[in-house]
Design an enzyme around this catalytic site. Sequence first.
Site, short mmCIF file in Angstrom:
data_model
loop_
_atom_site.label_atom_id
_atom_site.label_comp_id
_atom_site.label_asym_id
_atom_site.label_seq_id
_atom_site.Cartn_x
_atom_site.Cartn_y
_atom_site.Cartn_z
N ASN A 193 0.83 -1.21 0.00
CA ASN A 193 0.00 0.00 0.00
C ASN A 193 0.86 1.26 0.00
O ASN A 193 0.56 2.23 -0.70
CB ASN A 193 -0.90 0.02 1.24
CG ASN A 193 -2.04 -0.97 1.17
OD1 ASN A 193 -2.32 -1.54 0.13
ND2 ASN A 193 -2.70 -1.18 2.29
N ARG A 249 -12.30 -3.90 -13.54
CA ARG A 249 -11.18 -4.80 -13.26
C ARG A 249 -11.69 -6.22 -13.33
O ARG A 249 -12.80 -6.51 -12.90
CB ARG A 249 -10.61 -4.57 -11.85
CG ARG A 249 -10.05 -3.19 -11.58
CD ARG A 249 -9.33 -3.15 -10.24
NE ARG A 249 -9.17 -1.80 -9.74
CZ ARG A 249 -8.19 -0.98 -10.11
NH1 ARG A 249 -7.31 -1.39 -11.00
NH2 ARG A 249 -8.11 0.24 -9.60
N ARG A 307 -6.65 2.06 -12.81
CA ARG A 307 -5.23 2.18 -12.49
C ARG A 307 -4.58 0.82 -12.21
O ARG A 307 -5.09 0.02 -11.45
CB ARG A 307 -5.04 3.08 -11.27
CG ARG A 307 -3.59 3.32 -10.91
CD ARG A 307 -3.48 4.25 -9.73
NE ARG A 307 -3.84 5.60 -10.10
CZ ARG A 307 -4.53 6.42 -9.33
NH1 ARG A 307 -4.98 6.01 -8.17
NH2 ARG A 307 -4.80 7.64 -9.72
N HIS A 319 -16.98 3.55 -13.52
CA HIS A 319 -16.70 2.76 -12.33
C HIS A 319 -17.91 1.93 -11.89
O HIS A 319 -17.80 1.10 -10.99
CB HIS A 319 -16.25 3.70 -11.21
CG HIS A 319 -15.64 3.03 -10.03
ND1 HIS A 319 -16.25 2.99 -8.79
CD2 HIS A 319 -14.47 2.37 -9.89
CE1 HIS A 319 -15.48 2.34 -7.94
NE2 HIS A 319 -14.39 1.95 -8.57
N TYR A 374 -12.49 -9.66 -0.87
CA TYR A 374 -13.17 -8.38 -0.72
C TYR A 374 -14.62 -8.63 -0.31
O TYR A 374 -15.29 -9.48 -0.90
CB TYR A 374 -13.20 -7.61 -2.03
CG TYR A 374 -11.90 -6.95 -2.45
CD1 TYR A 374 -11.92 -5.77 -3.18
CD2 TYR A 374 -10.66 -7.51 -2.16
CE1 TYR A 374 -10.75 -5.15 -3.59
CE2 TYR A 374 -9.49 -6.90 -2.56
CZ TYR A 374 -9.54 -5.73 -3.28
OH TYR A 374 -8.37 -5.12 -3.68
N ARG A 411 -13.76 2.34 5.92
CA ARG A 411 -12.58 1.46 5.98
C ARG A 411 -11.28 2.25 5.97
O ARG A 411 -10.38 2.00 6.76
CB ARG A 411 -12.58 0.50 4.78
CG ARG A 411 -11.43 -0.49 4.80
CD ARG A 411 -11.25 -1.16 3.45
NE ARG A 411 -10.59 -0.30 2.49
CZ ARG A 411 -10.68 -0.44 1.17
NH1 ARG A 411 -11.43 -1.39 0.66
NH2 ARG A 411 -10.05 0.38 0.36
N HIS A 450 -15.26 -3.61 1.33
CA HIS A 450 -15.33 -2.92 0.05
C HIS A 450 -16.75 -2.50 -0.33
O HIS A 450 -16.93 -1.68 -1.21
CB HIS A 450 -14.75 -3.83 -1.04
CG HIS A 450 -14.43 -3.12 -2.31
ND1 HIS A 450 -15.18 -3.26 -3.46
CD2 HIS A 450 -13.44 -2.24 -2.62
CE1 HIS A 450 -14.66 -2.52 -4.42
NE2 HIS A 450 -13.60 -1.88 -3.94
#
Length: 723
Positions: free
Chosen positions: A65, A392, A422, A452, A485, A581, A609
């Site tokens: 991260n 993704r 990304r 998204h 997730y 989160r 998530h």
Amino acid sequence: MNEMGEIVEADAAAPDVEALRSSPARFVNREVSWLQFNMRVLEEAGNRNHPLLERLRFVSISANNLDEFFMVRVAGLKGQLRAGMTRQSADGLTPAEQLEEIATLAQHLHLEQQDYWRALREELFAANVVIHEADDLSTEQLKYLQRLFREEIFPVLTPIAVDPAHPFPFIPNLGFTLAFELVRPNSSSTLTALVRVPSNLDRFITLPADLVSEGRIEVVTIDTLINLFFNKMFPGYAVAGSGAFRVIRDSEIEIDDEAADLVVEFESALRQRRRGQVIRLEIERKMPQMLRRQIQERLGATSADIFEVEGFLGLADAVKICEIDRPDLKFPPYHPRFPERIRDYNGDCFAAIRQKDLLVHHPFESFDVVAQFLMQAARDPDVVAIKQTLYRTSPDSPIVKALVQAAESGKSVTALVELKARFDEEANIRWARDLERAGAQVVFGFIELKTHAKMSQVVRREQGKLRTYCHIGTGNYHPITAKIYTDLSYFTTDPSITRDVARVFNFITGYARPTELESIAASPVNLRETLLEHIRREIAFAERGEPASIWLKMNALVDPEMIDALYDASRAGVKIDLIVRGICCLRPGIPGFSDNIRVKSVVGRFLEHSRIFCFGQGHPMPSRKARVYISSADLMQRNLDWRVEVMVPIVNKTVHKQILDRMLVAYLKDNQQSWEVLPDGSAHRIRPKEGEAPFSAHDYFMTNASLSGRGSALPRGADEGDD
């Protein structure tokens, strides 16, 4: 009033809330909040409720991260600094001031990571997992490693002498390199040599069972191996000094808005990213000063870019140790449930969804149901069209395979592929090419907006009419991340929702902004205003003395307008519970200003998530009368203004009860994986109060099947809200 300390310490008298409402001090800096979140991730490495290798995994996650934080966030701030920008952040800091604060916190985080690494390495040794140094290898082990180096490692390495005839090589992003200062015997001149470790070489090498003690796993790092047998690459030289270094480069992408072919433009930009400016240069502390200066100069790094490392360089690689065969040191395997509702209809997803809306809670319920839904659509002769967003997905994606199969069978298939996801841009370009070859219509959406939203639309001919089935999710169509997730998959045939989904798809493909949406809210159209209107309604309830409450769950809370609206609601008496989160720029608990707001962060085995937004509507929560939404959006400016996102209302009683009464209540009750966020942006771990039983939301979800997915397995009457 500029100092938050003065605000928080104002116990005797409430702070000047009107002045605070317009002061930058009402916000926590976004970058600082992110670093504090990553500290919470790291501190799970010290949580002895987790198995040993899982604790090490948290160290690795925290390190990874931090790498991405520098590649993207710090790179952006340094870019602003180079451009001479002095615009302040929402909390009143210039780019230079933010970089100064980041440097201090990042260094603290890095030192904590190394402390955990050293402590866990000792615990691993006690558990018969040994990470060797060069001087504690046996003669037989050295012979084995020498042979391995000669046959498997040496042919892959490219040792480089740096002199006028051999210029300093390009070191790619995250490139891990060993540097040496060499001398010949009886000579005073020195030679600089570099050995870059290719990313396809494993950082850890496991010694064979016949060379280790029984019951032990013993490993050695690739850098230890290279140092041991360096003379094989530079015979006749002696090492006067050495050290490893690692480069982190700017990984943002700039795209020409007038690019004629977006795919070609992205392929070019990806090549440029590999040559991005150096943002962080990590150097082992033992490296000689002269060698260090040479590397710094050749890489164009400033002194502020350099981080000395005393310990293990590149801790993100420690995740490889977690793959060793020691199941006793890992979480027990968890096998997600497949929704019984689908089994009740012999695997027919369409029949199950027609009967009633279905909610699937990942990873506690299998992502296979999403893949099965699309695969059934691809094979069903009555399905005439499929539309799908792809942000993704996995390298061997069952979603893409289903779309390819559907297109090859003659169905109308439209795939909305987001090239600006990304670090997944290259994979998405490949998927786009594959889908186009199969005959699918591929759309790349907007240049200025990321798509998204997570949506599937299947149009099926039934009894002479067309019926539309939709899947709307909070997470990506990625079967691998769906195992770790926590996300929600919502299936429905509700006509008002399916019509709105069609309108959003048309917006992305045709650029025509929808003039009316019946049920769902979408950004950048009306999602922001819909949320603000709900907050205003709760304020009105509170002002009339009626119950007023807001429960929100998200990954990040950054948007200033949304935060200010929540502050106003708190001042009006609305009870607000936030489950955030990661980044939280809101300061809870300030007397008279935000003391009706409680913020908690859940960090555990699974990565939170899902995004859920709930409003009491004048009733104490949880309530059947509450308005409940799920969404792909976090409360950030980019999500609300610069992305295509959707937020869908939950009307079905069973799904409504599952989300509000079961899921959110469990998260709010959790006292095992939760942190309370404090007014200064830091957090402290929540512990069970005296007489309070320990409760883990993740354990609860793993052992209690969802209401929506249980079908006939649910005892009659157990779901009081069933339709």
